[in-house]
Design an enzyme around this catalytic site. Sequence first.
Site, short mmCIF file in Angstrom:
data_model
loop_
_atom_site.label_atom_id
_atom_site.label_comp_id
_atom_site.label_asym_id
_atom_site.label_seq_id
_atom_site.Cartn_x
_atom_site.Cartn_y
_atom_site.Cartn_z
N ASP A 52 -6.10 8.31 -0.34
CA ASP A 52 -5.62 7.35 0.64
C ASP A 52 -4.42 7.97 1.34
OD1 ASP A 52 -7.50 5.50 -0.30
OD2 ASP A 52 -6.10 4.70 -1.77
N GLU A 98 0.80 -1.23 0.00
CA GLU A 98 0.00 0.00 0.00
C GLU A 98 0.84 1.28 0.00
OE1 GLU A 98 -3.25 0.48 -0.34
OE2 GLU A 98 -3.87 -1.61 -0.31
#
Length: 141
Positions: free
Chosen positions: A71, A54
Amino acid sequence: MNTLVIVTGILLLSWNSPVAAKQFRTDCELVRALRQNGFPENQLRDWVCLVRAESGLKTHATNHNKNGSTDYGLFQINSKYWCGQGRTGGDCKIKCESLLNDDIADDSKCAKLIFKRHGFSAWYGWQSKCKGKALPNISNC
């Protein structure tokens, strides 16, 4: 007296300084931080894989999504549901920007809430790079 004033000034400057972002250098460094934040031992390999996928082990990582959300941080926590941009908000009741510093306590709390509700499948990086694949070897950590 002058020494006391100088030391007090240095302490005040360091106390008021913003917390910097962090790049974890090794998986073991990340494992230590995850342990300090109460992640279960039997899930650490998945969390390390997820964080690699991620954010590349960076607390300051951001990703702008096609739907207009962003994000944030080590776990790439999404602004649409979990945090508020420029304000406290989302289900984690935190500012998204607070996920970009080297203190991962709030990030960890939010990531564990996401996991509690959705499991690792909440993260596309985990789905594509970790699920059903060889996980990092952290046995020496």
